[in-house]
Design a protein around this motif. Structure first.
Motif, mmCIF file in Angstrom:
data_model
loop_
_atom_site.group_PDB
_atom_site.id
_atom_site.type_symbol
_atom_site.label_atom_id
_atom_site.label_comp_id
_atom_site.label_asym_id
_atom_site.label_seq_id
_atom_site.Cartn_x
_atom_site.Cartn_y
_atom_site.Cartn_z
ATOM 1 N N TYR A 169 -10.766 89.896 -28.330
ATOM 2 C CA TYR A 169 -11.730 90.885 -27.839
ATOM 3 C C TYR A 169 -13.050 90.189 -27.513
ATOM 4 C CZ TYR A 169 -8.648 94.506 -29.784
ATOM 5 O OH TYR A 169 -7.566 95.314 -30.071
ATOM 6 N N THR A 336 -20.954 98.039 -22.277
ATOM 7 C CA THR A 336 -20.067 99.186 -22.483
ATOM 8 C C THR A 336 -19.350 99.587 -21.201
ATOM 9 O OG1 THR A 336 -21.832 100.816 -22.073
ATOM 10 C CG2 THR A 336 -21.544 100.064 -24.330
ATOM 11 N N ASN A 353 -10.046 92.457 -23.757
ATOM 12 C CA ASN A 353 -10.516 93.790 -24.140
ATOM 13 C C ASN A 353 -11.971 93.781 -24.582
ATOM 14 O OD1 ASN A 353 -7.916 95.049 -23.844
ATOM 15 N ND2 ASN A 353 -7.308 94.105 -25.772
ATOM 16 N N HIS A 356 -14.597 98.666 -28.712
ATOM 17 C CA HIS A 356 -15.089 100.020 -28.442
ATOM 18 C C HIS A 356 -16.558 100.106 -28.849
ATOM 19 C CE1 HIS A 356 -14.841 104.309 -27.684
ATOM 20 N NE2 HIS A 356 -15.581 104.467 -28.773
ATOM 21 N N THR A 357 -17.389 100.612 -27.938
ATOM 22 C CA THR A 357 -18.838 100.574 -28.156
ATOM 23 C C THR A 357 -19.469 101.935 -27.901
ATOM 24 O OG1 THR A 357 -18.856 98.254 -27.452
ATOM 25 C CG2 THR A 357 -20.969 99.401 -27.481
ATOM 26 N N TYR A 358 -20.338 102.330 -28.802
ATOM 27 C CA TYR A 358 -21.108 103.571 -28.660
ATOM 28 C C TYR A 358 -22.520 103.206 -28.210
ATOM 29 C CZ TYR A 358 -17.376 105.196 -31.756
ATOM 30 O OH TYR A 358 -16.145 105.472 -32.315
ATOM 31 N N GLU A 365 -22.774 110.378 -28.490
ATOM 32 C CA GLU A 365 -22.490 109.124 -29.187
ATOM 33 C C GLU A 365 -23.585 108.807 -30.201
ATOM 34 O OE1 GLU A 365 -21.304 105.929 -26.619
ATOM 35 O OE2 GLU A 365 -20.030 107.241 -25.396
ATOM 36 N N GLN A 417 -20.758 99.454 -32.833
ATOM 37 C CA GLN A 417 -19.338 99.126 -32.692
ATOM 38 C C GLN A 417 -18.649 99.252 -34.048
ATOM 39 O OE1 GLN A 417 -19.841 95.105 -31.251
ATOM 40 N NE2 GLN A 417 -19.668 95.702 -29.107
#
Length: 488
Positions: A169, A336, A353, A356-358, A365, A417
């Motif tokens: 990742y 993102t 990949n 996953h990120t906010y 979020e 994350q």
């Protein structure tokens, strides 16, 4: 002296099956790619290893391989921590990493061209306008500027982790002034001196060809009308944390290392002061941040830059690598959108990949992040070196409240994350006189030029030397390992 020191190297190694160990499987057996290394050195004692490790460290000391850490009250210069036990990556895994790094670099370059020109990705609703306009690293002075060869991010550093699922990742993209490549080369040099025989048993790609490829890339983006470009490296000076790298790369490329005071601009051309008189400069590999490049255009109080440099640049008389304004694309909030950016410009699915990120500027979020900080990593979008990061499960209730208030005050400044389980690698720890599992990541170095591309077959494996620590940056107490990419 501890009796530990006389035991075989891995006699006291504890393999936690909950972590993804790159050397041992869950049953404790050595993975195939490391078997030859174990056959050669597995029966050596810790004492033998310590002697070899000290030999490698003395190589670093004698070469002056240092970095600086900046504390609240003082600045310290340290020898770069290096662990002799290498990280090995097989050809198939490396192929995925390399293709993914090139894909991201190309997509980011196209993204930068677009947001400083037609802004199609914004008009098409893929990336929101306010994300770009609110970035501190977006330079309105670069709007409409055509960099030589159409290249913005000549040098990219992509930070990659291997998760507990065995997949790679990307944690972040670094395309302002990514550092660390000199340590890659020096790690290899030190390891060859300490374990000179081991490379007879492994077919490993070289890393010492980086400088020649970097020079080739820089020369490929020479200004129009220039036949044989004169390239230089500009540094903020000897007190910069990465000064060793600046001087090393200049020497390895055979070009001059200069400071701002060594250059001047006349009639929108850049010249270097020499004892033989002025010499025109065509390409500048800059290790000076945007705001300090030119006191006439950016910070008026900068003594690091060159007055008139930006005017010479926008007229196409000199190339700056990386281009000013690239920092908007390594903003962690832009990260993102990387899957969409790759799809939009290349019509491809991401090879590597994203985590996953906010992004806290999005209200839904933001709400989630504030409620789940204890299970997230919170990062400022514009910091580097591991500074400003908060790992939720390490925070007290009081510390969580502080982070929540910081986020609420400046939501645009933060992303979050999930706490990823970085892979671990056996690393010698002085305090325990033994090998222990430590988390690692990998920074790859990708070069883009005018119809040229190159990825250094190795990269910088950074190690979090503190037990359980997930932050691998040298400024946060991390070290590094030599990274071997095997040939097929």
């Amino acid at each position: 002296m501890s009796s530990n020191i006389k035991k075989p190297i891995f006699s006291s190694y504890i393999n936690n099956p909950d972590l993804f160990d790159e050397v041992f499987d869950t049953l404790g057996s050595t993975k195939n790619v490391y078997q030859k290394l174990f056959d050669l050195y597995g029966n050596h004692s810790i004492m033998d290893y310590v002697q070899l490790n000290n030999k490698a460290k003395s190589s670093f000391f004698n070469q002056g391989i240092t970095f600086q850490t900046y504390g609240e009250h003082d600045t310290k210069e340290k020898i770069f921590p290096f662990d002799l036990f290498p990280r090995i990556i097989d050809p198939d895994e490396w192929n995925t990493i390399e293709r993914g790094a090139i894909q991201r670099s190309k997509a980011l370059n196209l993204f930068l061209w677009d947001i400083y020109h037609d802004k199609k990705i914004i008009k098409d609703g893929i990336v929101p306008l306010d994300l770009i306009s609110s970035s501190a690293n977006y330079l309105h002075q670069m709007i409409g500027v055509d960099p030589p060869g159409g290249i913005y991010n000549h040098i990219s550093g992509t930070d990659i982790i291997k998760h507990s699922d065995g997949e790679y990742y990307v944690l972040e993209d670094n395309i302002r002034c990514p550092s660390g490549v000199s340590y890659v080369i020096c790690n290899r040099t030190a390891l060859k001196r300490a374990l000179f025989g081991v490379f007879n048993h492994y077919k490993t790609h070289t890393v010492t060809n980086y400088a020649e490829n970097l020079l080739d890339i820089l020369e490929s983006v020479k200004p129009k009308g220039v036949d044989i470009p004169n390239c230089v490296v500009i540094t903020p000076g000897m007190y910069n944390s990465a000064f060793y790298e600046h001087s090393y790369l200049a020497k390895a490329m055979g070009v001059e290392l200069v400071e701002g005071r060594d250059l001047f601009v006349e009639n929108d051309f850049v010249y270097m002061k020499t004892i033989r008189g002025p010499i025109k400069v065509d390409v500048i590999y800059r290790r000076v941040d945007d705001q300090f490049l030119d006191p006439l255009e950016f910070r008026a109080d900068s003594s690091l830059g060159v007055p008139g440099l930006f005017a010479a640049y926008i007229k196409g008389n000199v190339c700056l690598a990386n281009a000013p304004g690239t920092g908007v694309a390594d903003d962690k909030a832009v990260y993102t959108y990387m899957p969409q950016i790759i799809k939009y410009y290349l019509d491809e699915e991401p090879i590597l990949n994203n985590v996953h990120t906010y992004h806290c500027s999005r209200p839904d979020e933001l709400k989630y992040v504030l409620e789940h900080i204890h299970e997230l990593v919170v990062k400022p979008v514009d910091e580097a070196g591991g500074y400003g990061i908060s790992i939720g499960n390490r925070l007290t209730k009081e510390e969580i409240k502080v982070v929540q208030e910081q986020i609420k005050e400046h939501p645009r400044k933060y992303i979050a994350q999930p706490i990823m389980s970085l892979s671990v690698h056996p690393t010698y720890i002085d305090d325990s006189e033994s090998f222990e599992q430590r988390h690692v990541d990998l920074r790859t170095f990708t070069l883009l030029g005018n119809n040229k591309e190159f990825v250094l077959k190795g990269g910088l494996s950074r190690v979090a030397l503190k037990k359980g620590n997930l932050i691998v940056n040298s400024s946060q107490g991390g070290g590094s390992k030599d990274t071997w990419v095997l040939k097929k």
